[in-house]
Design a protein around this motif. Structure first.
Motif, PDB file in Angstrom:
ATOM      1  N   ASP A   3     116.826  60.193 -22.778  1.00  0.00           N
ATOM      2  CA  ASP A   3     116.197  61.136 -23.712  1.00  0.00           C
ATOM      3  C   ASP A   3     115.850  60.472 -25.041  1.00  0.00           C
ATOM      4  O   ASP A   3     115.871  61.118 -26.100  1.00  0.00           O
ATOM      5  CB  ASP A   3     117.095  62.358 -23.962  1.00  0.00           C
TER       6      ASP A   3
ATOM      7  N   GLN B 226     113.246  58.722 -27.680  1.00  0.00           N
ATOM      8  CA  GLN B 226     111.831  58.875 -28.019  1.00  0.00           C
ATOM      9  C   GLN B 226     111.192  57.554 -28.436  1.00  0.00           C
ATOM     10  O   GLN B 226     109.976  57.473 -28.584  1.00  0.00           O
ATOM     11  CB  GLN B 226     111.662  59.886 -29.157  1.00  0.00           C
TER      12      GLN B 226
ATOM     13  N   ARG C 172     106.918  57.025 -28.365  1.00  0.00           N
ATOM     14  CA  ARG C 172     107.052  57.792 -27.124  1.00  0.00           C
ATOM     15  C   ARG C 172     105.869  57.666 -26.158  1.00  0.00           C
ATOM     16  O   ARG C 172     106.079  57.357 -24.973  1.00  0.00           O
ATOM     17  CB  ARG C 172     107.315  59.271 -27.450  1.00  0.00           C
TER      18      ARG C 172
END
Length: 296
Positions: free
Chosen positions: A156, A158, A174
């Motif tokens: 998770d 970015q 990202r």
């Protein structure tokens, strides 16, 4: 960036570590007494000397010289080997008869970072020496950068940060990180005609005559400050920054009050967020408002 709590390793990295350095192979057969032909290749990085990938080094040099772009640097990472830092994390403690606490078990875990804006980032290193300088106790695991990007997505994160703490760090934001993980070519949002098209569609869809023009360009946030501890001085390069990456310039008719402007911007941003391609292609936005110059 501050260090985040460690997390369990992705399966492919955990498996690689679990099978490294043991007395048996993955099938449980002992290595003892077996001759391994010198010319046979056993994994992707048999002859790796830990140095920076030549293609990545060339792309970074071009960026520093003003002859390259961050898109070229990301493209070079598609085939580059990087190192992911793995550190020991205490899994279980035990208390001895004397009351002293000692480590009983430890696991190996990925390290993630947290940026000033709260976003999670996965650090990777272009060469082994850079990782050793950053964290002396970290164990380097060699992977292709695309696999590292896949791990970042799984965590998770970015951002993928190449060589954090060095003189020349490079942040893969990202959209570029996702493209790298999927082994697809990355098109920067500020140089993407499809993104520009969504911006123009947003003005037409809202039917607001207050917007005279709208356009996209590279935001100042793509810039990186390199060599900040070197002589003769700092070097500002157009790439590898944390963002905002996309500058949206909106030219408005004169005479609008602040509330009207705020409502207009809110409606535009709501439209952009609702466009799937735009939302995936754009990492962060900087909005610049302009008013047309009066004609003389």
């Amino acid at each position: 960036m501050t260090e985040m709590p460690k997390k369990a390793l992705p399966g492919h990295i955990a498996a690689a570590l679990a099978g490294a350095g043991g007395i048996t192979d993955s099938a449980g057969q002992p290595w003892a007494g077996r001759d391994l032909p010198a010319q046979e290749k056993y994994h992707n990085f048999d002859a790796d000397d830990g140095a920076m990938d030549a293609g990545f080094a060339a792309a970074m040099a071009d960026l520093a010289a003003g002859d390259g772009s961050e898109a070229q640097v990301v493209a070079s990472l598609a085939t580059a080997r990087v190192f992911i830092p793995i550190v020991a994390q205490l899994a279980e403690q035990t208390v001895g008869e004397n009351g002293l606490v000692s480590d009983k078990e430890s696991d190996m875990a990925l390290v993630t970072l947290q940026g000033p804006d709260g976003r999670r980032a996965l650090p990777v290193f272009s060469h082994a020496e850079a990782l050793a300088r950053w964290h002396r106790e970290a164990r380097p695991v060699a992977v292709y950068a695309a696999r590292a990007a896949l791990s970042a997505v799984a965590e998770d994160a970015q951002l993928l940060v190449v060589d954090p703490g060095s003189q020349r760090p490079f942040v893969v934001r990202r959209p570029a990180m996702w493209a790298l993980a999927q082994q697809q070519q990355w098109q920067p949002s500020y140089d993407d005609v499809a993104v520009e098209s969504v911006l123009r569609e947003s003005v037409s869809a809202l039917g607001n005559s207050a917007v005279v023009d709208i356009s996209a360009s590279a935001g100042q946030g793509i810039e990186s400050l390199w060599d900040h501890r070197s002589d003769p001085g700092q070097l500002l390069v157009s790439g590898g920054g944390t963002g905002p990456e996309l500058c949206v310039t909106i030219t408005l008719v004169p005479g609008l009050d602040q509330q009207t402007v705020n409502e207009l911007l809110a409606r535009l941003q709501e439209f952009w967020a609702g466009q799937e391609y735009f939302a995936s292609a754009v990492d962060s936005i900087q909005i610049r408002l302009r008013h047309p110059q009066p004609q003389t």
